[in-house]
Design a protein around this motif. Structure first.
Motif, PDB file in Angstrom:
ATOM      1  N   UNK A  71     -16.352  14.552   3.635  1.00 56.49           N
ATOM      2  CA  UNK A  71     -17.150  14.493   2.414  1.00 56.49           C
ATOM      3  C   UNK A  71     -17.936  15.759   2.148  1.00 56.49           C
ATOM      4  N   UNK A  72     -18.067  16.636   3.141  1.00 60.10           N
ATOM      5  CA  UNK A  72     -18.718  17.923   2.917  1.00 60.10           C
ATOM      6  C   UNK A  72     -17.705  19.010   2.583  1.00 60.10           C
ATOM      7  N   UNK A  73     -16.428  18.694   2.706  1.00 70.14           N
ATOM      8  CA  UNK A  73     -15.371  19.672   2.451  1.00 70.14           C
ATOM      9  C   UNK A  73     -14.714  19.430   1.097  1.00 70.14           C
ATOM     10  N   UNK A  74     -14.441  18.169   0.770  1.00 63.50           N
ATOM     11  CA  UNK A  74     -13.768  17.805  -0.470  1.00 63.50           C
ATOM     12  C   UNK A  74     -14.813  17.310  -1.467  1.00 63.50           C
ATOM     13  N   UNK A  75     -14.664  17.737  -2.714  1.00 61.95           N
ATOM     14  CA  UNK A  75     -15.632  17.388  -3.749  1.00 61.95           C
ATOM     15  C   UNK A  75     -14.929  16.765  -4.953  1.00 61.95           C
ATOM     16  N   UNK A  76     -15.664  15.933  -5.683  1.00 62.34           N
ATOM     17  CA  UNK A  76     -15.211  15.479  -6.992  1.00 62.34           C
ATOM     18  C   UNK A  76     -15.658  16.544  -7.987  1.00 62.34           C
ATOM     19  N   UNK A  77     -14.713  17.358  -8.417  1.00 67.38           N
ATOM     20  CA  UNK A  77     -15.081  18.492  -9.254  1.00 67.38           C
ATOM     21  C   UNK A  77     -15.563  18.068 -10.637  1.00 67.38           C
ATOM     22  N   UNK A  83     -11.684   4.559 -21.926  1.00 66.27           N
ATOM     23  CA  UNK A  83     -12.151   3.201 -22.230  1.00 66.27           C
ATOM     24  C   UNK A  83     -11.837   2.188 -21.131  1.00 66.27           C
ATOM     25  N   UNK A  84     -10.705   2.342 -20.436  1.00 65.18           N
ATOM     26  CA  UNK A  84     -10.311   1.331 -19.454  1.00 65.18           C
ATOM     27  C   UNK A  84     -10.030   1.899 -18.076  1.00 65.18           C
ATOM     28  N   UNK A  85     -10.391   3.133 -17.822  1.00 65.56           N
ATOM     29  CA  UNK A  85     -10.195   3.732 -16.505  1.00 65.56           C
ATOM     30  C   UNK A  85     -11.047   4.991 -16.385  1.00 65.56           C
ATOM     31  N   UNK A  86     -11.172   5.463 -15.160  1.00 64.08           N
ATOM     32  CA  UNK A  86     -11.927   6.685 -14.897  1.00 64.08           C
ATOM     33  C   UNK A  86     -11.036   7.616 -14.080  1.00 64.08           C
ATOM     34  N   UNK A  87     -10.980   8.876 -14.481  1.00 58.38           N
ATOM     35  CA  UNK A  87     -10.148   9.872 -13.811  1.00 58.38           C
ATOM     36  C   UNK A  87     -11.062  10.858 -13.089  1.00 58.38           C
ATOM     37  N   UNK A  88     -10.856  10.990 -11.780  1.00 63.29           N
ATOM     38  CA  UNK A  88     -11.695  11.869 -10.965  1.00 63.29           C
ATOM     39  C   UNK A  88     -10.834  12.995 -10.387  1.00 63.29           C
ATOM     40  N   UNK A  89     -11.240  14.235 -10.622  1.00 59.50           N
ATOM     41  CA  UNK A  89     -10.501  15.405 -10.150  1.00 59.50           C
ATOM     42  C   UNK A  89     -11.089  15.866  -8.816  1.00 59.50           C
ATOM     43  N   UNK A  90     -10.238  16.001  -7.829  1.00 60.50           N
ATOM     44  CA  UNK A  90     -10.684  16.402  -6.505  1.00 60.50           C
ATOM     45  C   UNK A  90     -10.469  17.897  -6.302  1.00 60.50           C
ATOM     46  N   UNK A  91     -11.421  18.517  -5.618  1.00 62.48           N
ATOM     47  CA  UNK A  91     -11.330  19.943  -5.277  1.00 62.48           C
ATOM     48  C   UNK A  91     -11.295  20.070  -3.764  1.00 62.48           C
ATOM     49  N   UNK A 131      -5.138  23.181  -5.615  1.00 65.23           N
ATOM     50  CA  UNK A 131      -6.511  22.745  -5.345  1.00 65.23           C
ATOM     51  C   UNK A 131      -7.193  22.143  -6.561  1.00 65.23           C
ATOM     52  N   UNK A 132      -6.597  22.275  -7.745  1.00 65.07           N
ATOM     53  CA  UNK A 132      -7.254  21.749  -8.938  1.00 65.07           C
ATOM     54  C   UNK A 132      -6.432  20.671  -9.641  1.00 65.07           C
ATOM     55  N   UNK A 133      -5.379  20.159  -9.020  1.00 64.58           N
ATOM     56  CA  UNK A 133      -4.568  19.211  -9.773  1.00 64.58           C
ATOM     57  C   UNK A 133      -4.349  17.883  -9.068  1.00 64.58           C
ATOM     58  N   UNK A 134      -5.176  17.537  -8.100  1.00 64.83           N
ATOM     59  CA  UNK A 134      -5.098  16.175  -7.581  1.00 64.83           C
ATOM     60  C   UNK A 134      -6.177  15.342  -8.238  1.00 64.83           C
ATOM     61  N   UNK A 135      -5.766  14.221  -8.794  1.00 62.62           N
ATOM     62  CA  UNK A 135      -6.758  13.357  -9.416  1.00 62.62           C
ATOM     63  C   UNK A 135      -6.532  11.920  -9.005  1.00 62.62           C
ATOM     64  N   UNK A 136      -7.621  11.169  -9.059  1.00 62.58           N
ATOM     65  CA  UNK A 136      -7.641   9.769  -8.640  1.00 62.58           C
ATOM     66  C   UNK A 136      -8.011   8.929  -9.851  1.00 62.58           C
ATOM     67  N   UNK A 137      -7.329   7.816 -10.026  1.00 60.42           N
ATOM     68  CA  UNK A 137      -7.619   6.926 -11.135  1.00 60.42           C
ATOM     69  C   UNK A 137      -8.267   5.670 -10.597  1.00 60.42           C
ATOM     70  N   UNK A 138      -9.437   5.347 -11.114  1.00 62.14           N
ATOM     71  CA  UNK A 138     -10.186   4.160 -10.699  1.00 62.14           C
ATOM     72  C   UNK A 138     -10.378   3.223 -11.881  1.00 62.14           C
ATOM     73  N   UNK A 159     -18.088  11.190  -1.651  1.00 56.14           N
ATOM     74  CA  UNK A 159     -17.844  12.580  -2.023  1.00 56.14           C
ATOM     75  C   UNK A 159     -18.896  13.045  -3.019  1.00 56.14           C
ATOM     76  N   UNK A 160     -19.194  14.343  -2.953  1.00 52.50           N
ATOM     77  CA  UNK A 160     -20.165  14.921  -3.886  1.00 52.50           C
ATOM     78  C   UNK A 160     -19.608  14.878  -5.302  1.00 52.50           C
ATOM     79  N   UNK A 161     -20.452  14.493  -6.252  1.00 46.66           N
ATOM     80  CA  UNK A 161     -20.034  14.318  -7.637  1.00 46.66           C
ATOM     81  C   UNK A 161     -20.246  15.578  -8.457  1.00 46.66           C
ATOM     82  N   UNK A 162     -19.276  15.852  -9.368  1.00 45.90           N
ATOM     83  CA  UNK A 162     -19.437  16.896 -10.365  1.00 45.90           C
ATOM     84  C   UNK A 162     -19.795  16.262 -11.700  1.00 45.90           C
ATOM     85  N   UNK A 163     -19.723  17.017 -12.785  1.00 42.07           N
ATOM     86  CA  UNK A 163     -20.075  16.482 -14.110  1.00 42.07           C
ATOM     87  C   UNK A 163     -19.060  15.447 -14.592  1.00 42.07           C
TER      88      UNK A 163
END
Length: 553
Positions: A71-77, A83-91, A131-138, A159-163
């Protein structure tokens, strides 16, 4: 007295030389740190030196990652809220391994608590390699709750949150057009009318890492065109030369300011600067969501009639589409999958695909997985394309009529597939779909319902219905058809559950806004029996001994 004065002079000169050496060394070190950042901006009319400490945090992480928790190495960039899902980009750091769906939990916190209220598995995670194209759908979080990701192997730490950004107004994709080195920017929320050109002077492309800090923003010299969700602008030389993968691009709209952005320009690998013979005559672009079970038939059939490459734009599938595409690729089919998580952006996705296909494909067809090219005359795809271009060099588009097929009396999906199972259709064609020469598309990339605008001076031809048509298996058995109620993919088509454009041709006649099966569904939309494509498949593709088709398991 003189002796003491001499000692003081010697001491002063020593201090001067020491200070001089210190300043020189500091300047050299500082120059070394900042040169790469400075180079990105040196060719522009607003030269800026970017802080050398911008990447220092990443460097520290790289140096200490072996001793640090995940969690100190990988961040939610950054995060995009739909409306029905959230997309989180990992760095990730460059050498870190990628997480999988089974490593993570979507964790929801009440607004006034640090203790998680709910944990759910991710709906999906892609297998990105950059490093900028893995994303998670929640799943979307309850109103007022905060969402983050926690890593199971790291004591459930978050994981640390970005904007976080709203999907309603967002710059979401960008690529560099290697034909003219312009930046093509895809934007949600411009609210431009379909098939209309906007006013370029109202917009400006900007580049940078943090658009809230104006002194670190690089402006484009000119916006060349604006239409629908696409802005094309001149790319600054420093951006072209740097190939800096972390820099983002956004759009400044007069009266609204700079839009939020998650778009980093993608540099196409192939070049169009020299005229070369293209490798492939015919390619196809399509956008899918949960269509894996139909892909094998669609690709194998079209491969048999002459299609050579398939660009699959995956619009949030949750089925085993990756396994199907891998097996097809392993069997020799030139099929690639492009992750396209942006909802209701089919036109933008097709424009993106047209640019990617331009360097390798003479012709590109834009059809859905339930649409099959069919030749009624004794003529193949190669001959149709050749005959429509020989002596007609000013033709940029072939328009092919579509016949809509109904359930054909079926209650369940045919074991032999779509094209064999459905044999009854409406008498008259509904619309056309396009096969285009991608290098002749209008630079605005305007397209609506699979139909592109062509450059001035070039035209189109309507393919005779006696030569080639498209069988559109639009009204399939109810278990398949009801998926259309989930969400329409086109930007300018209302979702069927909404009370909008109820009389639109895109909607199903006699059907309301709820996915409720009519009692006579299996017998609807049947005016003409048409077994042409069925007969061709059984004659040409069926195993002569078992009668099984290539796509049957």
């Amino acid at each position: 007295m003189k002796e003491r004065r001499k000692q003081r002079e010697v001491l002063s000169w020593s201090k001067f030389f020491s200070c001089t050496i210190f300043v020189v060394i500091s300047c050299v070190l500082f120059t070394g740190f900042t040169f790469s950042s400075f180079r990105l901006f040196r060719d522009n009319f607003h030269p800026v030196i970017v802080s050398p400490w911008r990447n220092s945090g990443t460097e520290v992480i790289k140096a200490e990652k072996e001793a640090s928790p995940i969690t100190q190495v990988i961040q939610i960039q950054e995060t995009v809220i739909f409306p029905d899902q959230v997309l989180l980009f990992l760095k990730y750091p460059s050498s870190s391994h990628l997480l999988t769906k089974y490593d993570l939990d979507c964790t929801y916190f009440p607004p006034t608590s640090s203790e998680p209220h709910l944990k759910l598995p991710p709906s999906w995670i892609n297998d990105g390699t950059k490093s900028f194209n893995q994303f998670v759908r929640c799943p979307t979080h309850p109103r007022g709750f905060n969402l983050t990701l926690s890593v199971k192997s790291d004591g459930e730490n978050s994981l640390a949150l970005g904007p976080a950004y709203s999907w309603e107004s967002l710059v979401y994709e960008a690529l560099i057009d290697n034909l003219d080195n312009t930046t093509i920017v895809f934007v949600k929320g411009l609210n431009l009318r379909p098939e209309r050109i906007g006013v370029p002077s109202r917009y400006e492309c900007v580049y940078g890492w943090d658009f809230k800090k104006p002194k670190f923003i690089l402006k484009s010299e000119a916006v060349l065109s604006v239409a629908q969700e696409i802005v094309r602008c001149k790319t600054p030389l420093s951006v072209l030369n740097s190939h800096e993968k972390s820099i983002k691009v956004s759009i400044r709209v007069k009266g609204r300011g700079i839009l939020n952005s998650v778009a980093r320009p993608d540099y196409l690998l192939e070049s169009s600067h020299t005229i070369v013979r293209k490798k492939l005559q015919m390619c196809v672009c399509t956008m899918v969501r949960n269509q894996a079970r139909f892909l094998r038939e669609w690709i194998m059939y079209h491969g048999r009639i002459g299609v050579q490459r398939w660009f699959i734009y995956d619009n949030n599938s949750e089925d085993p589409i990756d396994e199907v595409i891998s097996s097809l690729y392993g069997a020799g089919y030139n099929v690639t999958r492009h992750f396209w998580p942006w909802i209701k952006t089919q036109e933008a996705g097709f424009a993106h695909c047209a640019i990617r296909a331009r360097d390798s494909c003479d012709w590109v067809g834009f059809i859905d997985v339930d649409e099959f090219l069919h030749f009624r005359a004794n003529m193949g795809l190669h001959n149709v394309l050749r005959n429509r271009t020989t002596g007609f060099s000013r033709i940029g588009e072939l328009r092919v009529h579509c016949h809509s097929f109904g359930p054909s009396g079926l209650k369940r999906v045919s074991a032999q597939g779509v094209a064999v199972g459905y044999t009854c259709r409406m008498a008259n064609p509904e619309r056309h779909k396009s096969i285009v020469r991608p290098e002749l598309l209008n630079s605005s990339l305007i397209n609506v319902v699979h139909h592109f605008h062509i450059q001035d001076g070039y035209g189109y031809v309507n393919v005779d219905k006696g030569v080639m048509v498209i069988n559109h298996y639009k009204y399939q058995v109810w278990e398949v058809f009801k998926e259309k109620f989930y969400r329409r993919v086109a930007t300018f088509v209302a979702d069927w559950r909404n009370q909008e454009n109820v009389g639109s041709k895109d909607r199903t006649p006699g059907l309301g806004t709820r996915p409720v099966e009519p009692p006579d569904w299996s017998s609807r939309f049947c005016e003409v029996t048409d077994t042409g494509i069925r007969d061709f498949i059984l004659r040409v593709l069926a195993d002569p001994y078992t009668k099984r088709l290539p796509w049957q398991d």
